[in-house]
Design an enzyme around this catalytic site. Sequence first.
Site, short mmCIF file in Angstrom:
data_model
loop_
_atom_site.label_atom_id
_atom_site.label_comp_id
_atom_site.label_asym_id
_atom_site.label_seq_id
_atom_site.Cartn_x
_atom_site.Cartn_y
_atom_site.Cartn_z
N ALA A 154 28.48 33.24 56.23
CA ALA A 154 28.02 32.96 54.59
C ALA A 154 28.78 32.01 54.28
CB ALA A 154 28.17 34.13 53.97
N ALA A 178 34.04 30.60 52.23
CA ALA A 178 32.95 31.12 53.30
C ALA A 178 33.54 32.58 53.87
CB ALA A 178 33.13 30.39 54.50
N LYS A 179 32.58 33.34 54.44
CA LYS A 179 32.94 34.48 55.37
C LYS A 179 31.97 34.66 56.41
CE LYS A 179 36.66 37.47 54.56
NZ LYS A 179 37.81 37.38 54.07
N GLY A 180 32.57 35.58 57.17
CA GLY A 180 31.59 35.77 58.33
C GLY A 180 32.12 36.82 59.25
#
Length: 416
Positions: free
Chosen positions: A60, A105-107
Amino acid sequence: MGDSESAVQTARRQLQHAAEHLDIDPNIVERLKYPKKVQEVTVPIERDEGTVEVFTGYRAQHDSVRGPYKGGLRYHPDVTRNECVGLSMWMTWKCAVMDLPFGGAKGGVAVNSKNLSHAEKERLTRRFTEEIRDIIGPTKDIPAPDMGTDPQTMAWLMDAYSMQEGETIPGVVTGKPPAVGGSKGRESAPGRSVAIITREALKYYERDIAETTVAVQGYGSVAANAARLLDDWGATIVAVSDVNGALYEPDGLDTYAIPSHDEEPEAVTRQNVGELITNEELLELDVDVLVPAALGNVLTEDNAGDIEADIIVEGANGPTTSAASDILAEREVSVIPDILANAGGVTVSYFEWLQDINRRAWSLERVHNELEEEMLSAWTVVREEYDARDVTWRNAAYIVALSRIADGHDARGLWP
């Protein structure tokens, strides 16, 4: 206002709270409620016994108005699209609070990494890297370690990316081992920043650190590094914990004698000191400072009324639900938020990125000195907002972050 709030609901609520205190364009606030992009990918890997298992991965990307996307990758069974979106929003605020030239962001991959062999984890990482390769890069999106991932995972990611690009690109990821462009002091940085912010909060409230009792939930990298540094500075660490339970010793624990999770997993309750209590009981101890540094959503509507600490410093991401935040504010318990307290991780990730793109390593002393400087600078700006307005520490931090992000959007405008 229930406690079943998702990360994205919490992040949006916090955004709204901060926006109410600022004179900013509501259209910018509306844009910030949504991620710029979420990539969902299928990650098939061959298990050691020859079968193929398929996992789902996400990345994301929330906002990049101030610079490339930045944020962790986690391997955990509970990874979902919405969780990644919520956490990516927190990364946007965290980078802005620290005044770093990054967006959020992150994932991650929905997988229990404990059930993967070393070789399977490597294959998963390399395949996942290939699936998201088009959207990451040192000037696009720079991942980092998170739950279930570590420096080795980041080294595999960097190698997989570099092999496809045809050149070694260490700046694509941070949190790597120093042998391949990682920064000294990166792993200890989130815990170090928690300790620094705890020290500054105690000064603000005119409390002597030598007469301060601290309970730390967790004993992983963040918790152990925070506990040991506060111990070095004279605080009395009366409780620490891991997934199996907590140790409580009113006279103080020797934080160096208790192995951290990295040194010896789940060793806390095997020590022959203090009294064994539950993680829930640790949160309700009568201490000066409570540091929840394990999981999210541990301070809830159900237990917020029973918290006896005067100051809470958030070591984990999102340990306090919105309902708990309201109760604690009403009870005048000071809660120093995660986006400030544990931001040492992303700050030293920024230092690592600078070292990588300049191909010049820093000494540990320089990393520590620059981190101290950045944390004090961020603390000062947040403290000024806290003093100037009738708001919580969390809202003060969000006001700082949101005003910087809004200025960026205002300056850049909206592409037609």
